[in-house]
Design an enzyme around this catalytic site. Structure first.
Site, mmCIF file in Angstrom:
data_model
loop_
_atom_site.group_PDB
_atom_site.id
_atom_site.type_symbol
_atom_site.label_atom_id
_atom_site.label_comp_id
_atom_site.label_asym_id
_atom_site.label_seq_id
_atom_site.Cartn_x
_atom_site.Cartn_y
_atom_site.Cartn_z
ATOM 1 N N GLY A 126 0.796 -1.220 0.000
ATOM 2 C CA GLY A 126 0.000 0.000 0.000
ATOM 3 C C GLY A 126 0.827 1.267 0.000
ATOM 4 C CE1 TYR A 162 -10.913 2.451 -2.933
ATOM 5 C CE2 TYR A 162 -12.157 1.782 -4.872
ATOM 6 C CZ TYR A 162 -11.416 2.725 -4.194
ATOM 7 O OH TYR A 162 -11.185 3.955 -4.760
ATOM 8 C CG ASP A 221 -1.457 5.507 -5.051
ATOM 9 O OD1 ASP A 221 -1.850 6.132 -4.051
ATOM 10 O OD2 ASP A 221 -1.705 4.307 -5.261
#
Length: 391
Positions: A122, A220, A170
């Site tokens: 992660g 998710y 990200d």
């Protein structure tokens, strides 16, 4: 490590490299599971990341080798290349595919990658590889992409080439990261504020649970749908596009519209977490790490009890940290169901902390975590500069 990389490049390719690029990993300091609800996140670049050593070749090919994986690859210049199973080199191959699709003129390269980011934890090791490759090609061949265009290019690789549904946080974090600054980012508009985040006597401890994250993707998607249900209920009386369009005070006036308790819990976390990000930015700007730590613990508690994306492993780490006088705050980071927790730990106590949290975790969980230290670092860039061979 730099010397070892140089030797590895020389041994594998038979000549020296000319350039070294670096792209960091990232952690999200606070603001979890609100990016798809129109809210704010607060990631930062870490000092762990991906190194890329490069030299040109005259063979008309791109060659890929990693010190983290056994698979190597070679692709012809200008050829179209589809994703190959689940190999690591799909990430740089996808970047090259995008450059080719845009008609950019490239030349053959020998490339050696090394990452000290724990894989599948992660911390965005894939985004780090994508961004360092895109930045290097853009830099070497003068392709003219802006940094934001490189971020969007890398996101295309993740979503369309690799086939993973993820947001832009990200890639944005590892590209735009700044030393000693967190990025308060709106993932919808891509507007951001660099927040002064001098950790002083503290560092970031990153504790990898080492738990396989099998539930993350399905849960998710489930949370995304639950939030959509909450939003639909609120929209019967409110003109909003996202849950994070309202603050906690407004939410409390209208939360009676959400009649399902589970859906209400999900929405409560989202709205309150968005407010916590704003408070966290103020705390960091004022060097109030005690307040920031309190917000970290509050965030984790909400993710564990209201959003239910933590788990025994992550809770065990945070529960260890709470009474520890050398820890200012701790929380899970990322999607949850495994992955990593982060903690603000006094620098001179990190060794003791690492030993004790590992011992506690093994006792409670049955196997060891992996523990890393980091500061808040810079985003992608060139580390070793020589005269450019392409312009």
């Amino acid at each position: 490590m730099r010397e070892q990389l140089q030797q590895e490049f020389l041994a594998h390719y038979g000549h020296e490299h000319l350039f070294t690029y670096f792209s960091p990993g990232r952690v999200n300091l606070i603001g979890e599971h609100i990016d798809y609800n129109g809210g704010l996140v607060m990631p930062c670049a870490v000092t762990l990341g991906t190194y890329l050593l490069i030299a040109p070749n005259n063979d008309g090919v791109f060659r890929f080798k990693s010190m983290n994986f056994k698979e190597t690859a070679e692709i012809a210049l200008g050829s179209s290349n589809a994703k190959k199973e689940e190999f690591w080199f799909n990430y740089p191959t996808g970047v090259i595919e995008h450059f080719n699709n845009d008609g950019k003129i490239l030349h053959g390269l020998d490339m050696l990658y090394y990452g000290n980011i724990p894989i599948a934890s992660g911390l965005s090791s894939s985004a780090s590889i994508e961004v360092v490759t895109a930045f290097a090609l853009n830099d070497l061949f003068g392709c003219g992409y802006t940094k934001l265009e490189l971020v969007k290019l890398a996101k295309w690789v993740e979503n369309s080439y690799i086939g993973l549904h993820s947001g832009i946080m990200d890639q944005f974090s590892v590209a735009f990261g700044e030393k000693n600054k967190a990025l308060m980012l709106n993932c919808d508009t891509l507007e951001y504020q660099a927040v002064n985040s001098n950790l002083g006597e503290y560092l970031l401890a990153i504790i990898n649970t080492n738990k396989p994250r099998k539930l993350a993707e399905s849960k998710y998607n489930e949370r995304v749908q639950e939030c959509a249900t909450a939003l639909a209920a609120l929209k019967t009386e409110l003109d909003i596009n996202y849950l994070c369009d309202i603050d906690t005070e407004t939410f409390n006036k209208y939360k009676h519209l959400i009649t399902d308790e589970v859906i209400l819990n999900r929405a409560t976390h989202v709205v309150e977490e968005n407010d916590r990000v704003k408070l966290a930015a103020k705390a960091l700007s004022n060097n109030n790490l005690a307040e920031f730590g309190r917000l970290m613990y509050a965030s984790h508690n909400s993710l564990s009890t209201l959003y239910e994306v933590s788990g025994k492993e992550l809770d065990t780490i945070v529960n260890f940290c709470k009474p520890n006088k050398d820890v200012a705050g701790a929380r899970m980071t990322g999607a949850g169901f495994g992955g990593c927790a982060i903690a603000l730990v006094k620098k001179d106590s990190f060794a003791k902390f690492s030993e004790e949290v590992a011992e506690y975790y093994i006792k409670e969980i049955g196997y060891a975590p992996s523990i890393y230290s980091s500061l808040i670092g810079n985003g992608v860039g060139l580390l070793k500069e020589v005269v450019a061979v392409y312009a």
